[in-house]
Design a protein around this motif. Sequence first.
Motif, PDB file in Angstrom:
ATOM      1  N   ASN A  37       3.180 -13.101   3.144  1.00  0.00           N
ATOM      2  CA  ASN A  37       2.912 -13.460   1.378  1.00  0.00           C
ATOM      3  C   ASN A  37       3.598 -12.588   0.698  1.00  0.00           C
ATOM      4  O   ASN A  37       3.118 -11.576  -0.377  1.00  0.00           O
ATOM      5  N   ASN A  57      -3.753 -14.210  -4.718  1.00  0.00           N
ATOM      6  CA  ASN A  57      -4.436 -13.521  -4.169  1.00  0.00           C
ATOM      7  C   ASN A  57      -3.989 -12.876  -3.240  1.00  0.00           C
ATOM      8  O   ASN A  57      -3.625 -14.256  -2.152  1.00  0.00           O
ATOM      9  N   GLY A  58      -3.954 -11.608  -2.821  1.00  0.00           N
ATOM     10  CA  GLY A  58      -3.244 -10.944  -1.156  1.00  0.00           C
ATOM     11  C   GLY A  58      -1.994 -12.153  -1.129  1.00  0.00           C
ATOM     12  O   GLY A  58      -1.168 -11.106  -0.123  1.00  0.00           O
TER      13      GLY A  58
END
Length: 209
Positions: A37, A57-58
């Motif tokens: 990520n 997102n993330g």
Amino acid sequence: MEDIKKYSSNPGKVKLLFVSKYFDVCQHKEIVKMGYNYFGENRAQLYRDKLNEIGNNGIKWDFIGRLQKNKIKYIIDSVNLIHSIDSYDLLLEINKKAAEHGKIVNGLLQINVSKEESKAGIYIDDFEKNYKKYFSQGNVKIIGFMTMAPFLATDCEIDSYFKKMQELREKFSKKYDYLTELSMGMSNDYKIALKNGTTIIRIGSKLFE
């Protein structure tokens, strides 16, 4: 990565940045599914395209490549950290664009520690003579340094260069307590970087070996 625990004196502060420039959008989506990520892109348009397709997102997206002034617009709204601020002029332009977008952007100064003519970056002695101007921009916060060792350098030379960077970070973190990051170390020299206090290592396909 076990090597972080093995070679770093402070492994809890080390971040593994996945250099994803060789992967297209579909391949990158698969990498996200694998649990990664934190990504570094080196082309502004590819950064923009992947962000549009994959989202943030993330996910944290850093920019690690040579940044042209006319490409700042592609990353300024979403970038987590710009690693490659290699001149005062570029810093001023990023600051201008960040102000226009109402952003405060985190950045690293790219230091040409070996004074290699083919590499971009600021020489240590030039930085030290004029360091205050790099910390005076209202919309860019310099939180550390980035460097790359010469491709043909020996391990001993690389160790010397990285040690200079560690000393530079330690010296200026006493003046600016938010200056904590040191981005250095790639697939071929990350172990030496870990020994010298790097907080961000940039690794690509080696992660799958």
